[in-house]
Motif scaffolding. Structure first.
Motif, PDB file in Angstrom:
ATOM      1  N   ILE A  38       0.830  -1.205   0.000  1.00 19.97           N
ATOM      2  CA  ILE A  38       0.000   0.000   0.000  1.00 19.97           C
ATOM      3  C   ILE A  38       0.864   1.254   0.000  1.00 19.97           C
ATOM      4  O   ILE A  38       0.580   2.226  -0.726  1.00 19.97           O
ATOM      5  CB  ILE A  38      -0.945  -0.021   1.219  1.00 19.97           C
ATOM      6  CG1 ILE A  38      -1.986  -1.131   1.056  1.00 19.97           C
ATOM      7  CG2 ILE A  38      -1.657   1.323   1.395  1.00 19.97           C
ATOM      8  CD1 ILE A  38      -2.844  -1.363   2.288  1.00 19.97           C
ATOM      9  N   ASP A  39       1.919   1.262   0.789  1.00 19.60           N
ATOM     10  CA  ASP A  39       2.811   2.433   0.841  1.00 19.60           C
ATOM     11  C   ASP A  39       3.477   2.704  -0.499  1.00 19.60           C
ATOM     12  O   ASP A  39       3.823   3.851  -0.811  1.00 19.60           O
ATOM     13  CB  ASP A  39       3.878   2.232   1.924  1.00 19.60           C
ATOM     14  CG  ASP A  39       3.353   2.574   3.315  1.00 19.60           C
ATOM     15  OD1 ASP A  39       2.272   3.196   3.391  1.00 19.60           O
ATOM     16  OD2 ASP A  39       4.009   2.223   4.301  1.00 19.60           O
ATOM     17  N   ASN A  40       3.674   1.662  -1.290  1.00 17.49           N
ATOM     18  CA  ASN A  40       4.326   1.850  -2.591  1.00 17.49           C
ATOM     19  C   ASN A  40       3.491   2.709  -3.537  1.00 17.49           C
ATOM     20  O   ASN A  40       4.025   3.250  -4.507  1.00 17.49           O
ATOM     21  CB  ASN A  40       4.593   0.494  -3.256  1.00 17.49           C
ATOM     22  CG  ASN A  40       5.892  -0.128  -2.783  1.00 17.49           C
ATOM     23  OD1 ASN A  40       6.684   0.523  -2.104  1.00 17.49           O
ATOM     24  ND2 ASN A  40       6.116  -1.375  -3.123  1.00 17.49           N
ATOM     25  N   TYR A  41       2.207   2.825  -3.267  1.00 19.48           N
ATOM     26  CA  TYR A  41       1.329   3.604  -4.145  1.00 19.48           C
ATOM     27  C   TYR A  41       0.886   4.911  -3.491  1.00 19.48           C
ATOM     28  O   TYR A  41      -0.134   5.472  -3.858  1.00 19.48           O
ATOM     29  CB  TYR A  41       0.116   2.751  -4.535  1.00 19.48           C
ATOM     30  CG  TYR A  41       0.512   1.558  -5.373  1.00 19.48           C
ATOM     31  CD1 TYR A  41       0.724   1.687  -6.741  1.00 19.48           C
ATOM     32  CD2 TYR A  41       0.726   0.312  -4.787  1.00 19.48           C
ATOM     33  CE1 TYR A  41       1.119   0.601  -7.508  1.00 19.48           C
ATOM     34  CE2 TYR A  41       1.123  -0.775  -5.549  1.00 19.48           C
ATOM     35  CZ  TYR A  41       1.318  -0.629  -6.909  1.00 19.48           C
ATOM     36  OH  TYR A  41       1.727  -1.705  -7.675  1.00 19.48           O
ATOM     37  N   CYS A  42       1.685   5.378  -2.543  1.00 24.21           N
ATOM     38  CA  CYS A  42       1.399   6.666  -1.901  1.00 24.21           C
ATOM     39  C   CYS A  42       1.874   7.807  -2.804  1.00 24.21           C
ATOM     40  O   CYS A  42       2.957   7.740  -3.397  1.00 24.21           O
ATOM     41  CB  CYS A  42       2.095   6.751  -0.544  1.00 24.21           C
ATOM     42  SG  CYS A  42       1.794   8.302   0.322  1.00 24.21           S
ATOM     43  N   LEU A  43       1.061   8.839  -2.914  1.00 25.85           N
ATOM     44  CA  LEU A  43       1.389  10.008  -3.739  1.00 25.85           C
ATOM     45  C   LEU A  43       1.828  11.204  -2.899  1.00 25.85           C
ATOM     46  O   LEU A  43       2.680  11.978  -3.333  1.00 25.85           O
ATOM     47  CB  LEU A  43       0.176  10.409  -4.589  1.00 25.85           C
ATOM     48  CG  LEU A  43      -0.361   9.349  -5.563  1.00 25.85           C
ATOM     49  CD1 LEU A  43      -1.610   9.865  -6.252  1.00 25.85           C
ATOM     50  CD2 LEU A  43       0.701   8.977  -6.592  1.00 25.85           C
ATOM     51  N   VAL A  44       1.246  11.357  -1.732  1.00 28.15           N
ATOM     52  CA  VAL A  44       1.545  12.520  -0.883  1.00 28.15           C
ATOM     53  C   VAL A  44       1.848  12.045   0.527  1.00 28.15           C
ATOM     54  O   VAL A  44       1.004  11.441   1.188  1.00 28.15           O
ATOM     55  CB  VAL A  44       0.350  13.507  -0.846  1.00 28.15           C
ATOM     56  CG1 VAL A  44       0.685  14.691   0.061  1.00 28.15           C
ATOM     57  CG2 VAL A  44       0.011  13.987  -2.243  1.00 28.15           C
ATOM     58  N   TRP A  45       3.077  12.327   0.972  1.00 29.52           N
ATOM     59  CA  TRP A  45       3.499  11.979   2.325  1.00 29.52           C
ATOM     60  C   TRP A  45       3.470  13.222   3.215  1.00 29.52           C
ATOM     61  O   TRP A  45       3.735  14.333   2.760  1.00 29.52           O
ATOM     62  CB  TRP A  45       4.913  11.406   2.333  1.00 29.52           C
ATOM     63  CG  TRP A  45       5.036  10.050   1.691  1.00 29.52           C
ATOM     64  CD1 TRP A  45       5.430   9.775   0.429  1.00 29.52           C
ATOM     65  CD2 TRP A  45       4.760   8.793   2.307  1.00 29.52           C
ATOM     66  NE1 TRP A  45       5.413   8.430   0.198  1.00 29.52           N
ATOM     67  CE2 TRP A  45       5.011   7.794   1.338  1.00 29.52           C
ATOM     68  CE3 TRP A  45       4.336   8.401   3.575  1.00 29.52           C
ATOM     69  CZ2 TRP A  45       4.853   6.437   1.605  1.00 29.52           C
ATOM     70  CZ3 TRP A  45       4.169   7.056   3.844  1.00 29.52           C
ATOM     71  CH2 TRP A  45       4.420   6.092   2.863  1.00 29.52           C
ATOM     72  N   GLY A  46       3.173  13.002   4.500  1.00 25.78           N
ATOM     73  CA  GLY A  46       3.260  14.086   5.472  1.00 25.78           C
ATOM     74  C   GLY A  46       4.671  14.168   6.024  1.00 25.78           C
ATOM     75  O   GLY A  46       4.981  13.570   7.054  1.00 25.78           O
ATOM     76  N   LYS A  47       5.531  14.890   5.346  1.00 24.62           N
ATOM     77  CA  LYS A  47       6.950  14.926   5.691  1.00 24.62           C
ATOM     78  C   LYS A  47       7.187  15.574   7.054  1.00 24.62           C
ATOM     79  O   LYS A  47       6.523  16.527   7.429  1.00 24.62           O
ATOM     80  CB  LYS A  47       7.735  15.691   4.629  1.00 24.62           C
ATOM     81  CG  LYS A  47       7.784  15.012   3.271  1.00 24.62           C
ATOM     82  CD  LYS A  47       8.616  15.831   2.306  1.00 24.62           C
ATOM     83  CE  LYS A  47       8.676  15.192   0.926  1.00 24.62           C
ATOM     84  NZ  LYS A  47       9.466  15.997  -0.023  1.00 24.62           N
ATOM     85  N   THR A  48       8.172  15.034   7.786  1.00 24.94           N
ATOM     86  CA  THR A  48       8.657  15.648   9.018  1.00 24.94           C
ATOM     87  C   THR A  48      10.172  15.732   8.925  1.00 24.94           C
ATOM     88  O   THR A  48      10.773  15.323   7.926  1.00 24.94           O
ATOM     89  CB  THR A  48       8.253  14.819  10.248  1.00 24.94           C
ATOM     90  OG1 THR A  48       8.872  13.529  10.170  1.00 24.94           O
ATOM     91  CG2 THR A  48       6.739  14.636  10.319  1.00 24.94           C
ATOM     92  N   CYS A  49      10.805  16.253   9.980  1.00 21.68           N
ATOM     93  CA  CYS A  49      12.262  16.413   9.946  1.00 21.68           C
ATOM     94  C   CYS A  49      12.988  15.074   9.899  1.00 21.68           C
ATOM     95  O   CYS A  49      14.068  14.975   9.323  1.00 21.68           O
ATOM     96  CB  CYS A  49      12.722  17.196  11.179  1.00 21.68           C
ATOM     97  SG  CYS A  49      12.183  18.918  11.182  1.00 21.68           S
ATOM     98  N   SER A  50      12.408  14.024  10.508  1.00 19.92           N
ATOM     99  CA  SER A  50      13.126  12.759  10.645  1.00 19.92           C
ATOM    100  C   SER A  50      12.607  11.649   9.735  1.00 19.92           C
ATOM    101  O   SER A  50      13.332  10.700   9.473  1.00 19.92           O
ATOM    102  CB  SER A  50      13.057  12.279  12.107  1.00 19.92           C
ATOM    103  OG  SER A  50      11.707  12.196  12.523  1.00 19.92           O
ATOM    104  N   ASN A  51      11.387  11.754   9.267  1.00 20.29           N
ATOM    105  CA  ASN A  51      10.879  10.700   8.383  1.00 20.29           C
ATOM    106  C   ASN A  51       9.796  11.267   7.471  1.00 20.29           C
ATOM    107  O   ASN A  51       9.465  12.455   7.531  1.00 20.29           O
ATOM    108  CB  ASN A  51      10.342   9.513   9.203  1.00 20.29           C
ATOM    109  CG  ASN A  51       9.047   9.853   9.906  1.00 20.29           C
ATOM    110  OD1 ASN A  51       8.720  11.008  10.128  1.00 20.29           O
ATOM    111  ND2 ASN A  51       8.301   8.821  10.275  1.00 20.29           N
ATOM    112  N   LYS A  52       9.225  10.401   6.621  1.00 21.07           N
ATOM    113  CA  LYS A  52       8.229  10.864   5.666  1.00 21.07           C
ATOM    114  C   LYS A  52       6.819  10.851   6.235  1.00 21.07           C
ATOM    115  O   LYS A  52       5.876  11.270   5.572  1.00 21.07           O
ATOM    116  CB  LYS A  52       8.276   9.998   4.406  1.00 21.07           C
ATOM    117  CG  LYS A  52       8.058   8.511   4.638  1.00 21.07           C
ATOM    118  CD  LYS A  52       8.257   7.750   3.341  1.00 21.07           C
ATOM    119  CE  LYS A  52       8.098   6.243   3.538  1.00 21.07           C
ATOM    120  NZ  LYS A  52       8.320   5.505   2.280  1.00 21.07           N
TER     121      LYS A  52
END
Length: 685
Positions: free
Chosen positions: A601-615
């Protein structure tokens, strides 16, 4: 003289092949017989209800098969409610603690990991002890699981992102609220990354540890509970008892998802007034509230289960009245060793019905686990439904058909007494029908949702928004006049924010709308707060109809699969074999499946909620590609399981499901029909 009489009594008791009538055992006999045999022959404390201060003669009338089936089913219902509630709130947990789906899949299999590590061992050693009390201890671990999970909210609160979306936040911190709103607009310079308010791994480790604890309770409850039921009832009654307990347990997911839907309708901080609606993807429901209710329900169930005796009086009576008894019994607890356990493992490995039935279950579980855990998420992303609606549909509506399937199959099995081969054949048919239904899932897509996601991606990749420095802007979608959703006002190139007379939020000066708009005039350079409306309700109803049919079919094979597993092994190996099967299914099915499908499921993600340490967590998916990949992959595994059930059918020709007894002629309408053998040939007793 007394010593000689004691020896004579001992010799006499050892040579009795059976005892026809209950009688009082003298003190001398009790002294002569070894302790563990005295407990077996004396129906005293081993058949008494209650414990501690909760005991007395008045409670003894509850020590019946029917009462155990009801209580075991209700306790299983509560346990299933807790796991369904977790699945129903998992998307909210992902948003709240910024957890990727792959990681949430790992968290959800924590209970399967501990089940795998403990089921066989606990089933082997605890199976000879006081099983109801061991099951009660298992339920107490579920209480700890509920309290640990809910404690995250009390440790970390509702979260800064959720508080910013409340009216009270703007009233108390007007300056700070204004700054937060300005961050959503086009920025002249690059802003800093988003700092996490809690440690990246602390909530995830906390949730995983809670799941590990629950797995021990799950292993104790199901492994010992089913064996206790089968050992304390005649074989002819087992199908009906299994169906009834399974039906009651099937109510658990419906209650769990309904409770999740109810809690998610409340804002994560119920005392505050949110500025967004439940359909907004940023909405966070009160996920923590239901865990407190579930902890109380599980505690009551544990206390009630503790009161059951080690052996039911009716079972004791049947055992003592048998004309012939096998002297070969399972080893007492103190005599069980690791070497004996390995001998049992080698013996089971040569049991072809047991091996193929277990392997078929593994493939089915591997493929279908994606729907058990991620169906609410699937409905939210594919058909644009709120978390509360997705959870309600998954639980209340679909699982009602599961309960119906269990009841219908139990009635058919009890009335028509199908052979083991017929049961295995039905299991294979169910697998292939499930594959056909999953292929229908592929075709049931929402064109509006697919188009919305593709256009949103194009707007995010637009060179126009590159000058606005939107890399770390929170997901706050806006809708253009052309019905195109942008990730935020920043991605739309908007520079101003205003409200109309109705209080709706508008963004103006949106310079990036012209690159995708058919009418790039100055007066059209505005966007409305929120995602563009997409109507996928009709497609959602079609999906729900197919899902309900598959739930009905899948549930009808639960009893048949379990009956084959119970009957394909000697009684003395039953508890351990169930525990070993549970361990293998966890190792090869329950544990890797959610992790694999979470990664998929993560492989088809289009928009991530980015933070300083991870996506962070995913906000938007490529719904069309995800629909094809998820469903086709699951269908392949279930299809393989169907072929393994054909192998079970081939090797189960000599397997007996019911007692080998033939009722007298002309008594088919009698209650003795319950003891009718699986075949029609007379059996000599």
């Amino acid at each position: 003289m007394t010593e000689q009489r004691r020896k004579d009594t001992l010799e006499t008791s050892e040579t009795l092949p059976f005892i026809e009538k209950p009688f009082a055992i003298s003190d001398e006999v009790k002294k002569a017989v070894p302790k563990n045999e005295t407990e077996v022959e004396d129906g005293g404390k081993d058949t008494h209800c209650g414990f501690w201060i909760f005991k007395g003669p008045s409670m003894q009338r509850f020590a019946t098969e029917k009462m155990y089936v009801i209580l075991y089913g209700l306790a299983g219902c509560v346990m299933a409610t807790t796991f369904a509630y977790f699945n129903g709130t998992i998307t909210t947990l992902e948003k709240r603690y910024k957890i990727p789906t792959k990681v949430s899949g790992i968290i959800s299999v924590g209970n399967d990991i501990s089940t795998m590590l403990t089921a066989a061992i606990l089933g082997y050693f605890a199976g000879n002890g006081h099983r109801p009390r061991w099951m009660g201890i298992g339920l107490l671990t579920i209480v700890a699981f509920c309290l640990l999970t809910s404690s995250l909210h009390f440790l970390y609160g509702a979260g800064e992102d959720a508080l910013k979306l409340t009216r009270e936040f703007g009233q108390v911190n007007e300056t700070l609220a204004s700054q937060e709103r300005d961050k959503k607009l086009c920025q002249p310079s690059a802003g800093g990354c988003v700092q996490e308010e809690v440690g990246q791994w602390v909530p995830q480790v906390f949730l995983f540890a809670a799941q590990l604890i629950s797995g021990v309770g799950q292993a104790l409850f199901f492994t010992l509970g089913i064996a206790y039921m089968d050992d304390n009832a005649s074989k002819s009654k087992t199908p009906a008892m299994l169906s009834m307990s399974t039906f009651l347990r099937m109510l658990g997911p419906a209650i769990g998802y309904s409770l999740a839907a109810l809690c998610l309708r409340l804002y994560i901080e119920p005392t505050l007034e949110p500025l967004i609606g439940r359909e907004d993807p940023r909405w966070l429901g009160a996920w923590w509230l239901g865990w407190l209710v579930l902890a109380a329900m599980t505690l009551v169930s544990a206390i009630l289960l503790f009161m059951f005796p080690k052996e039911l009086p009716s079972s004791k009576k049947r055992r003592l009245q048998l004309k012939q008894t096998e002297r070969k019994q399972s080893l007492p607890l103190k005599e069980r060793s690791f070497g004996d356990m390995m001998k049992t493992v080698r013996k089971l490995s040569k049991n072809k019905v047991y091996i193929y039935n277990t392997m078929a279950s593994i493939f089915y579980f591997f493929g279908y686990m994606a729907y058990w855990i991620f169906t609410p998420k699937y409905i939210e992303t594919q058909y644009r439904q709120s978390a509360a609606m997705a959870t309600m549909a998954t639980g209340t509506v679909a699982l009602a058909f599961s309960a119906a399937g269990v009841l219908i199959s139990g009635y058919v099995i009890s009335k028509y007494r199908p052979s083991a081969r017929a049961m295995a054949c039905w299991n294979a048919i169910v697998d292939f029908v499930t594959v056909a239904g999953i292929l229908c899932y592929v075709a049931i897509g929402c064109e509006g949702s697919d188009r919305l996601n593709s256009l949103t991606t194009l707007s995010a990749e637009s060179s126009c928004s590159a000058s606005c420095h939107c890399d770390y802007v929170h997901y706050a979608p806006v809708c253009s006049p052309d019905n195109i959703t942008f990730i935020s006002a920043c991605h739309a190139g908007c520079t101003e924010r205003t409200k109309d007379a109705l209080g709706r939020t508008f963004y103006t000066g949106c310079q990036c709308l012209g690159s995708s708009s058919l009418n790039p005039q100055p007066e059209s350079q505005f966007a409305v707060d929120g995602t563009c409306p997409v109507d996928c309700f009709n497609e959602f109803l079609i999906f729900l109809g197919v899902m309900c049919f598959l739930k009905l079919m899948g549930a009808s094979s639960k009893s048949t699969n379990l009956l084959i597993a119970l009957r394909c092994m000697p009684p003395e190996e039953k508890t351990f074999a169930l525990g070993l099967g549970s361990m293998v299914c966890s190792l090869l099915g329950f544990i890797p499946s959610p992790v694999f499908f979470g990664w998929l499921i993560d492989n088809y993600c289009l928009v991530w909620g980015k933070t300083c340490s991870n996506k962070g967590n995913c906000w938007l998916y490529d719904t069309k590609s995800l629909r094809y990949a998820l469903n086709l992959t699951a269908a392949v595994f279930i299809f393989l399981g169907g072929f393994l059930n054909i192998a079970v059918w081939y090797h189960a020709k000599d397997l007996k499901i019911f007692d080998d007894e033939q009722p007298p002629k002309g008594s088919l309408k009698n209650k003795e029909v319950e003891m009718k053998p699986i075949d029609s040939k007379p059996v000599d007793n």
